[in-house]
Enzyme design. Structure first.
Site, mmCIF file in Angstrom:
data_model
loop_
_atom_site.group_PDB
_atom_site.id
_atom_site.type_symbol
_atom_site.label_atom_id
_atom_site.label_comp_id
_atom_site.label_asym_id
_atom_site.label_seq_id
_atom_site.Cartn_x
_atom_site.Cartn_y
_atom_site.Cartn_z
ATOM 1 N N CYS A 1 69.069 79.121 77.524
ATOM 2 C CA CYS A 1 68.097 79.883 76.736
ATOM 3 C C CYS A 1 66.714 79.951 77.389
ATOM 4 C CB CYS A 1 67.999 79.303 75.327
ATOM 5 S SG CYS A 1 69.614 79.128 74.558
ATOM 6 N N HIS B 1 59.382 78.976 71.082
ATOM 7 C CA HIS B 1 60.839 79.093 71.176
ATOM 8 C C HIS B 1 61.389 79.131 69.743
ATOM 9 C CE1 HIS B 1 64.685 78.998 73.048
ATOM 10 N NE2 HIS B 1 65.039 77.844 72.528
ATOM 11 N N GLU C 1 58.952 70.963 69.476
ATOM 12 C CA GLU C 1 58.040 71.972 70.021
ATOM 13 C C GLU C 1 56.649 71.835 69.405
ATOM 14 O OE1 GLU C 1 59.435 76.020 69.737
ATOM 15 O OE2 GLU C 1 57.980 76.727 71.229
ATOM 16 N N LYS D 1 62.308 84.750 66.293
ATOM 17 C CA LYS D 1 63.754 84.658 66.067
ATOM 18 C C LYS D 1 64.209 85.063 64.662
ATOM 19 C CE LYS D 1 64.754 81.935 70.101
ATOM 20 N NZ LYS D 1 63.422 81.895 70.755
ATOM 21 N N HIS E 1 68.433 84.715 67.681
ATOM 22 C CA HIS E 1 68.223 84.048 68.963
ATOM 23 C C HIS E 1 69.042 84.799 70.012
ATOM 24 C CE1 HIS E 1 67.724 81.266 72.098
ATOM 25 N NE2 HIS E 1 67.862 80.123 71.450
ATOM 26 N N PHE F 1 69.334 74.907 76.314
ATOM 27 C CA PHE F 1 70.292 73.822 76.098
ATOM 28 C C PHE F 1 70.474 73.067 77.414
ATOM 29 C CE2 PHE F 1 71.540 75.776 72.163
ATOM 30 C CZ PHE F 1 72.083 74.740 71.431
#
Lengths: 431, 426
Positions: free
Chosen positions: A181, A321, A332, A353, A358, A417
């Site tokens: 990602c 993110h 985050e 998102k 996503h 990831f």
């Protein structure tokens, strides 16, 4: 390596393109984002009524037909959704920039795209299961030419970047990033550096992905990261909310034209903003979960700020993110606090998102487009569905609706990831 | 000129050996690692040869089951090579050094193992032999190992190395072919040069030879379906395609100053890089790079290093033995190095190692450094007769004592991308 150019060259954004659940037009998608209209709906993918994942951001059938009509040859031969999305977004960005490849040196125009993996199709296994339940390798060896056009054995990861370059006539550097990602933000960052170092004058950069297929739909369920809400799909993705319950998949692409500044100025291009910094990092924590302290995420943001030669206090806005998973949003938030210290309280932070879902490998593409528009227009879109703030997520996430503010500089974050992180810094353009 | 970026650690794995010294010795002896595919029953395929790696697994690397369960051959090779490259450079002793170390890697396509999915698919079959997706979604997908999705991500092999070695620096995973590995080295070198990190690993690893990679190679027209014996013969007039090779490598790059401060006398520096795109057949997106794209990539690598073509002692070609690929590459090479009266030599490792795709240029880079150190260029495998399209440029028959100091390395995709690197003796 020895560079011909001594000084780092300036890089500006001159074209924007996207194909997402919000639509195929950047201006209409941006309008929906500002108004807080989500593209997440109930799954329409065929034969998937029992899929544990039902809330998804799909590109609509009408939009798909429009894309396939625009690229009929590619649609017939290749068919893959991610590849067609990439073509749409890249072509739109190039058209938006009014960059004429024929008037430039095509060898100094390149492509750097993030691309999700091709599809693992269960139908690539099923026909070759033998009576004992094993795989019939010899028969597969005689029949592999029957594989479907979307099979992973017919498509390499770089198919989108190849077709974009071929379609647009770009003969310069051509690369595909596969950093989960974090991919699209890394592609944008590397394209930025490529121009900065003098290796190219223009790069089409961004990402494309689609995992809305049977294996994709159960992918994040197995990992325990998927949102399995069945009611109210547009409310399923809730970054920074106490009731956030996992990521909601989207599909699509975002691509932009990055251009050397004097090149853009000489041809009278519209300049949306300037890219001034990029940083990446690795968590080195564990591959199954992000570092709960967000050390890697903080490191990539700090690297981007330092690369730009700026102070953290000069950043006004962060497109997070913000996946809406328990772990990401807390880590985050902590990373932003650790990077920006006291300045964190005056930062505006949002997540795109809940609007698009996503987009996985591609997520940094449309988010870069939105971040650029925020810098260009001094407006940021809201973070949808943030109605019960998590006490540990204590930043200003623009939960109440779009906001006008002076955005001199902004960061777009993408974390992958496995523990790869990337941050890119966009600044208001001044000649 | 900015400061040289030098190699201070290296490790590779090929079908010839798990290590550099033995691979090098085997290449000098004229041996090939290509043989019959033994990992699965390939008897139905029109190509049954490949160069396969053995002996690199969770036991040899002493990995716990929870890590190895999401690893396949490409992950084991990357882990082995990165660990050894760090160890050889002497940096792994220092936690701070590892944290300031980046990692750019090219990783080939990652394929599922049939055993990972076949149970869930079998259980979901309907009476007509099709797939009943209701059954799959409701229950049977739970037969799949919950962390299997991670093993399918191209980047997990790199992330596992980062966790094990404590690497926190700049990073990217490129994919899937040789051009990606050239980009990985170029970005790693640029990161060192620009001070992003004090040390950066650059690596590349190809795909496991499996029914999937074999089908993919065949569908892309890159494999030899004619010859069972010695199927890969780069630049031969009678060449009929390539073969898949397993393996890869990792190098550690640092600035020369820092290497010397740590007491390391490096042999060679990465000095130039070029990349270009152009399909050999513009109407077909599954053809390799055109001669024009190859020539531009090579020309840029030479020019950016501040060199002229006639100063290049050796080209390690992509040279994959495909009829069209070698033809395009030879046209580009003979064009760029024309009028040089063949002082420049030509070599391809693929007849001995197979095509390592994303791993090939890193292995060639490590071999190039060894050529600079020893002064020797191995003979191109089987190129011992007069049937070469590359004539006297091709090193053949016996290893050549040519003392190469400037070596150009090519790495291509099968879809139009060309990349070139320049390595120079210090």
């Amino acid at each position: 390596m020895s560079r011909i150019m001594g000084e780092k060259r300036r890089v500006v954004v001159t074209g924007l393109g996207m194909a997402t659940p919000l639509g195929l037009s950047v201006s209409e998608s941006w309008d929906k984002a500002l108004k807080g209209i989500s593209g997440i709906r109930s799954l329409r993918y065929p034969a998937a009524e029992k899929s544990p994942v039902q809330a998804v951001g799909e590109v609509s059938e009408d939009d798909w037909d429009q894309i396939a009509g625009r690229f009929p040859d590619e649609a017939v031969v290749h068919g893959e959704r991610r590849t067609l999305f990439a073509l749409w977004a890249a072509r739109s960005a190039l058209d938006d920039s009014a960059f004429a490849v024929s008037k430039a040196d095509p060898g100094r125009c390149g492509v750097m795209l993030a691309a999700g993996a091709p599809i693992n199709r269960l139908e690539d296994i099923n026909p070759w299961i033998n009576p004992e339940g094993g795989f019939d390798y010899p028969r597969f060896g005689r029949e592999y030419t029957q594989l479907h056009r979307e099979s992973i054995m017919r498509n390499n990861t770089h198919r989108p970047s190849v077709l974009v370059a071929a379609h647009c006539g770009l003969g310069g550097p051509n690369g595909t990033i596969s950093s989960a990602c974090a991919s699209a933000t890394q592609a944008l960052g590397l394209a930025f550096r490529n121009i900065q170092r003098g290796e190219s004058d223009m790069m089409l950069a961004g990402g494309a992905d689609s995992m809305i297929n049977p294996v994709g739909l159960i992918f994040f369920v197995l990992l325990g990261a998927a949102n399995t809400t069945r009611e109210n799909p547009s409310g399923a993705c809730r970054p920074f909310d106490r009731k956030r319950a996992g990521l909601v998949m989207g599909e699509g692409a975002g691509a932009v034209v990055l251009e050397e500044e004097s090149h853009a100025r000489k041809r009278g291009a519209r300049i949306y903003a300037e890219v001034v910094g990029y940083g990446s990092s690795m968590d080195a924590h564990q591959v199954t979960a992000p570092d709960p302290k967000g050390v890697g995420a903080a490191r990539s943001m700090a690297a981007a700020v330092s690369d730009a030669g700026m102070d953290p206090g000069e950043i006004d806005y962060i497109n997070a993110h913000g996946t809406g998973t328990k772990l990401n949003d807390m880590a985050e938030t902590l990373a932003i606090r650790n990077t920006f210290g006291e300045q964190a309280d005056r930062l505006v932070v949002n997540s795109s998102k809940p609007l698009t879902g996503h987009l996985l490998a591609a997520s940094g593409g449309p988010e870069f487009v939105f971040t650029t528009l925020s810098v260009h227009q001094d407006r940021v879109h809201p973070t949808l569905n943030l109605t019960n703030p998590d006490r540990k997520c204590d930043l200003d996430y623009v939960s109440e609706g779009q906001r006008s503010l002076s955005v001199g500089a902004a960061i777009s974050n993408s974390f992958g990831f496995g523990g790869q992180n990337a941050s890119i810094l966009i600044k208001k353009y001044q000649s | 000129m900015s400061e040289p970026v030098v190699i201070t650690g290296r490790s590779l794995a090929t079908a010839l050996s798990r290590g550099l010294d033995e691979t090098w010795a085997s290449l000098l002896d004229g041996r090939s690692g290509i043989g019959a595919i033994e990992g699965f029953d390939a008897s139905g395929f029109p190509c049954q040869s490949a160069a396969c790696v053995s002996g690199i697994d969770e036991q040899s690397l002493d990995l716990p089951r929870r890590e190895s369960r999401i690893m396949d051959l490409h992950s084991f090779i990357l882990m082995k090579c990165a660990t050894e490259a760090m160890a050889e450079s002497g940096l792994q002793q220092h936690e701070d050094a590892a944290a300031d170390t980046g990692f750019f890697a090219a990783i080939g396509m990652v394929d599922y193992r049939q055993e990972d999915l076949i149970g869930a698919v079998s259980a979901s079959r309907d009476e007509q032999g099709g797939i009943d997706y209701d059954k799959f979604y409701e229950q049977n997908f739970r037969d799949i190992f919950p962390l299997w999705p991670l093993s399918m991500l191209n980047n997990i092999a790199l992330c596992q190395v980062a966790v094990r070695l404590g690497l926190r620096g700049e990073n990217t995973v490129f994919s899937p072919h040789g051009d990606s590995a050239i980009q990985a080295v170029a970005e790693a070198a640029a990161t060192v040069e620009e001070g992003g990190n004090s040390a950066v690993l650059a690596g590349g690893v190809g795909e496991k030879v499996s029914e999937s990679s074999l089908a993919r190679g065949l569908l892309h027209g890159m494999l030899n379906t004619r010859d069972r014996v010695d199927p890969c013969r780069p630049f031969s007039t009678d060449r009929a395609g390539g073969v898949l090779g397993e393996g890869g490598g990792v190098v550690l790059l640092e600035s020369r100053t820092r290497a010397e401060a740590r007491g390391i006398a490096a042999t060679a520096a990465v000095s130039g890089y070029g990349a270009a795109f152009g399909l050999a057949d513009p109407a077909d997106a599954t053809t390799g790079p055109s001669a024009d794209a190859i020539r531009r990539a090579m020309g840029l690598a030479v020019e950016r290093a501040g060199r002229r073509p006639e100063e290049v002692d050796l080209v390690i070609a992509h040279g994959d033995g495909t009829p069209e690929g070698d033809r395009q590459e030879w046209e580009a090479i003979s064009g760029l190095f024309s009028g040089v009266d063949s002082k420049t030599r030509l070599y391809s490792s693929k007849g001995a190692l197979g095509n390592l795709l994303g791993g090939a240029p890193i292995v060639d880079l490590i071999l190039a450094e060894r050529m600079i150190r020893t002064g020797l260029i191995p003979a191109t495998y089987l190129a011992d007769d007069a049937d070469s399209i590359a004539g006297s440029m091709l090193v053949r028959g016996q290893p050549l004592e040519a003392r190469p100091r400037v070596i150009l390395i090519n790495g291509f995709s099968y879809e139009g991308q060309a990349g070139s690197l320049l390595l120079e003796a210090l």
